[in-house]
Design an enzyme around this catalytic site. Structure first.
Site, PDB file in Angstrom:
ATOM      1  N   ARG A  16       0.822  -1.220   0.000  1.00 11.41           N
ATOM      2  CA  ARG A  16       0.000   0.000   0.000  1.00 11.41           C
ATOM      3  C   ARG A  16       0.859   1.276   0.000  1.00 11.41           C
ATOM      4  O   ARG A  16       0.533   2.262   0.645  1.00 11.41           O
ATOM      5  CB  ARG A  16      -0.978  -0.013   1.184  1.00 11.41           C
ATOM      6  CG  ARG A  16      -2.127  -1.001   0.978  1.00 11.41           C
ATOM      7  CD  ARG A  16      -3.100  -0.968   2.126  1.00 11.41           C
ATOM      8  NE  ARG A  16      -2.493  -1.474   3.344  1.00 11.41           N
ATOM      9  CZ  ARG A  16      -2.957  -1.252   4.565  1.00 11.41           C
ATOM     10  NH1 ARG A  16      -4.037  -0.518   4.740  1.00 11.41           N
ATOM     11  NH2 ARG A  16      -2.350  -1.760   5.627  1.00 11.41           N
ATOM     12  N   GLU A 612     -26.301  -3.634  -3.694  1.00 13.02           N
ATOM     13  CA  GLU A 612     -25.067  -3.437  -4.447  1.00 13.02           C
ATOM     14  C   GLU A 612     -24.846  -4.362  -5.620  1.00 13.02           C
ATOM     15  O   GLU A 612     -24.280  -3.986  -6.619  1.00 13.02           O
ATOM     16  CB  GLU A 612     -23.876  -3.584  -3.500  1.00 13.02           C
ATOM     17  CG  GLU A 612     -23.560  -2.309  -2.823  1.00 13.02           C
ATOM     18  CD  GLU A 612     -22.531  -2.494  -1.739  1.00 13.02           C
ATOM     19  OE1 GLU A 612     -21.722  -3.433  -1.823  1.00 13.02           O
ATOM     20  OE2 GLU A 612     -22.554  -1.697  -0.797  1.00 13.02           O
ATOM     21  N   HIS A 702     -23.401  10.253   8.771  1.00  8.27           N
ATOM     22  CA  HIS A 702     -22.143  10.343   8.022  1.00  8.27           C
ATOM     23  C   HIS A 702     -21.431  11.665   8.261  1.00  8.27           C
ATOM     24  O   HIS A 702     -20.337  11.884   7.752  1.00  8.27           O
ATOM     25  CB  HIS A 702     -22.400  10.115   6.543  1.00  8.27           C
ATOM     26  CG  HIS A 702     -23.101   8.814   6.299  1.00  8.27           C
ATOM     27  ND1 HIS A 702     -24.463   8.701   6.403  1.00  8.27           N
ATOM     28  CD2 HIS A 702     -22.631   7.572   6.033  1.00  8.27           C
ATOM     29  CE1 HIS A 702     -24.801   7.439   6.184  1.00  8.27           C
ATOM     30  NE2 HIS A 702     -23.714   6.738   5.965  1.00  8.27           N
TER      31      HIS A 702
END
Ligand code: GLN
Ligand code: ZN
Length: 765
Positions: A16, A612, A702
């Protein structure tokens, strides 16, 4: 001669690196130069890997600091005024669009993000404004071509095609789609001219929108715009690249298009083969057969692939048949080389991006003639697959027969919804507008540290358990104090709602380093469904029961549903998705019954990710997905008693088009993420006689913003105006895990106060 190519390569970095470097740049720990140097180093690494694997046509410009759609918007000067006004450097503007910008009196939000087709990758939604002037604003695609050229690699630049780009963009202007298409095509032509001047040999134009439902007018627009863009007959070869499904609408028109090659997904787009068989393949074009699956992590089945190649050879000459991946390898982790904790028995059947490069080349070699059966690579592949098939974890007789013997009644609760509702009303005797939360409470640093200490062996299992129980006790007390009606245990023992169950269920495999980019610098590590799934021991009962023992109010048992577990994992390919979903459904069902036996009266089974994986084409929705996904959910709770109340939760509010199926899940109560959407959903639910009791979410979790009592009161009043008050629940719109206690406390207090206020003046109560 058959050539090899891939659609794209992952960029996050084996360890990463891109993530950490970019984040260091965000934190001002390094400057733009250092970021760019690291990016260059990574690109070289990826190109070299492909060269070593003997990939003939290696992509460039598949690299991105954040997202390719954002790159394209940036390239085409589609930068909303509010970002331009910040007067930042080009890179600064780019990242402001991706992440928002807050400094001094400047405060601009990021562009919204959406899921990239049916993947877990998110793209940034480009925004075209009234005054947007399309022009070339960036040199990245050309620079990267030159960068690779300097290494001796003549790459194939990749760009997102005009049609997909515009279909996904947000047109914040009076200009029509057609008008934008026309204007933008001029800039695409300039881009292609520039590529011509660079002397490229291939250009890959990605048009994944072609695997979704297209109207007649779409098809015509598509044809017209590309006939215009490709009118010049460029010297380089143009590839029309599609992925994530089949191209049934455009296929009959391929012959009329000026592309030199067409990339087809033969893994997910099974129908593409039928299309080739039905219509043949245009004689003047190259087919790029997307055989190596770019979305899954299993080794390729060489026998099956060679059979497909043989079939294709009936329709195209060998030198017009190239071998590639079904889509970009962005959707799989970099390499299995780092997985030293997984036993060899499992490793050998896995292939991540690096391994898939080798497969592409192997397939070219093996499919040359009929001698492949004696080739070591082929026999080794067959042996591995055989070993995998005979691995007892992949085939459990007991589980298979349980699924096979499922009967209709295993999917239905004994009493129907109205009957259950009546009994439950009497049993629970809740006030109107009962209040609750979605399950998790803030996961503080302290809890994350606790888990770390357990992993490192610094504390014992018992110590860990005691600490978690202490947290549960506190949060129960808190919920009683603020006077919520239905309590939760807070999910403190869980890292992630799928991983937690995956680790406890038999049949899952976890990687150490299997990171896949989700968006920007964020990566996820999906579990792998390796074998047949079964529950070995109760997974949640201990925690929920402890929580319930602390209070007289009902505590919800909290589980993740089978479809969400499946959708957020890499599924096995040797078993139908339906079978896997039913196996998980049965396992969760056992947990449900154990919770019930332990005295838990309300059980919530989250299906956060149900929507999804809805197939990209509407005509496939039912047969390929909903027809087994909904039953898999029902399987989890069909055996509970009449007065056990089943809740479910979904992380979205756009489900008007599957409302009937959601009703058909036959839960008693559902909570959804409706706080941010307008009230039209409520109208829609009303008009369609939505059956379930529902908590539409009265505030948005959120954002750290604390909603006022008044605004929640207003929202509740709107809801009452539209839905049956007797069916309404009051809750936040999603789990509170990512929030801090600082804002969670006042928010929930305001939520309860507002509810009580409404109750006080609502007639009939
Ligand atoms: N029960 C889960 C939680 O509260 C649901 C999470 C979600 O919907 N994403 O965290
Ligand atoms: Zn949610």
């Amino acid at each position: 001669m058959t050539k090899t190519t891939i659609v794209g390569y992952p960029r996050i970095g084996v360890n990463r690196e891109l993530k950490f470097t970019t984040e260091a740049y965000f934190k001002n720990e390094i400057d733009a130069k250092e970021l760019s140097a690291k990016a260059k180093e990574l690109r070289q690494e990826y190109w070299n890997k492909q060269r070593e694997a003997r990939i003939d046509i290696i992509p460039s410009n598949d690299f991105s600091y954040y997202d390719n759609l954002l790159d394209t918007a940036f390239l085409l000067n589609i930068i909303p005024e509010r970002y331009k006004k910040l007067r930042l450097s080009p890179l600064g503007t780019y990242f402001a669009m991706a992440r928002g910008y807050q400094k001094g009196d400047k405060d601009v939000k990021a562009l919204p993000m959406k899921k990239w087709f049916n993947t877990n990758y998110h793209y940034i939604v480009p925004e075209i404004e009234k005054d947007t002037e399309f022009s070339i604003n960036d040199t990245k695609p050309f620079d990267l071509y030159r960068e690779a050229k300097a290494l001796g690699i003549d790459t194939k630049p990749v760009i997102i095609g005009i049609f997909t780009f515009l279909k996904l963009a947000h047109l914040n202007t009076d200009k029509t789609f057609e008008k934008c298409l026309e204007e933008l095509s001029q800039v695409y032509i300039e881009v292609l001219d520039k590529f011509e001047a660079e002397g490229i040999s291939y250009l890959q134009i990605d048009e994944p929108i072609l695997v979704t439902d297209l109207s007649e007018s779409d098809i015509n627009l598509f044809k017209d715009v590309y006939n215009k863009i490709l009118a010049k007959n460029y010297k380089f070869k143009t590839i029309l690249q599609t992925y994530f499904g089949d191209v049934r609408d455009i296929y009959p028109h391929l012959k009329d298009l000026k592309f030199d090659a067409v990339g087809l997904d033969l893994a997910e787009g099974k129908k593409n083969i039928e299309l080739i068989e039905k219509y043949g393949f245009p004689k003047d074009k190259v087919i790029i057969a997307g055989i190596v699956n770019g979305k899954n992590i299993w080794i390729n089945n060489y026998k099956k692939s060679i059979d497909i190649i043989k079939k294709l050879k009936k329709y195209v000459d060998e030198d017009r048949l190239y071998i590639g991946t079904s889509c970009s390898l962005l959707h799989v982790p970099h390499t299995i080389a780092k997985e030293d904790k997984i036993s060899k028995d499992y490793i050998e059947s896995l292939a991540f991006a690096e391994q898939k490069l080798v497969e592409v080349n192997d397939l070219r070699e093996l499919s040359k003639d009929d001698k492949y059966v004696e080739n070591n690579k082929y026999t080794e592949n067959t042996n591995i697959l055989e070993r995998k098939n005979s691995n007892s974890i992949c085939f459990n007789k007991d589980i298979r027969s349980k699924v096979e013997n499922l009967k209709d009644e295993d999917f239905v609760r004994a009493e129907d919804f109205d009957e259950r509702r009546k009994t439950q009303k009497e049993y629970f005797n809740f006030p109107i507008l009962p209040t609750t939360t979605i399950g998790s409470f803030p996961q503080t640093k302290e809890i994350k540290k606790l888990r770390q200490s357990l992993r490192k062996g610094e504390i014992s299992e018992n110590q860990y358990e005691d600490e978690i129980k202490e947290k549960i006790k506190d949060i129960i007390k808190f919920q009683e104090e603020i006077d919520l009606d239905v309590l939760v245990h807070g999910e403190y023992e869980r890292t992630d709602m799928v991983e937690y169950f995956g680790r406890l269920l038999h049949g899952f495999l976890f990687t150490q380093n299997g990171w896949v980019q989700s968006y920007g610098t964020r990566a996820v590590k999906p579990p792998i469904v390796y074998g047949d799934i079964k529950r070995e021991n109760p997974m949640t009962v201990k925690w929920i029961k402890y929580a319930q023992d602390q209070t007289d109010r009902p505590v919800k048992g909290m589980l993740t549903g089978p479809i969400t577990i499946l959708n957020w994992s890499f599924p096995r390919e040797d078993l139908e998705l339906k079978q896997i979903a039913y196996q998980i459904g049965l396992a969760i069902g056992e947990e449900v019954l154990d919770l019930e036996a332990a005295g838990i009266k309300i059980i919530q089974i989250d299906e956060a990710a149900l929507r999804e994986k809805l197939p990209l084409r509407k005509e496939d929705w039912r047969e390929e997905y909903l027809d087994w996904a909904i039953p898999a959910f029902r399987l989890t709770n069909s055996k509970v008693k009449i007065d056990t109340q089943i809740h479910t939760h979904m992380c979205y509010s756009e489900f008007s088009d599957i409302i009937k199926e959601i009703d058909d899940m036959d839960a008693d109560v559902i909570s959804i993420e409706a706080a941010r959407s307008d009230s039209s959903l409520l109208d829609f639910l009303h008009e369609n006689n939505f059956k379930l009791e529902i908590g539409p979410g009265v505030y948005d979790i959120h954002s750290p913003r604390v909603p006022t009592e008044e605004e929640i009161e207003e929202l509740i009043k709107t809801m009452i105006g539209k839905l049956d008050i007797k069916k309404l629940w009051i809750n936040p719109d999603c789990g509170l895990k990512t929030r801090g206690m600082k804002e969670t406390k006042p928010s929930l207090i305001n939520m309860v106060k507002a509810t009580k206020k409404v109750r006080s003046y609502t007639p009939g109560v």
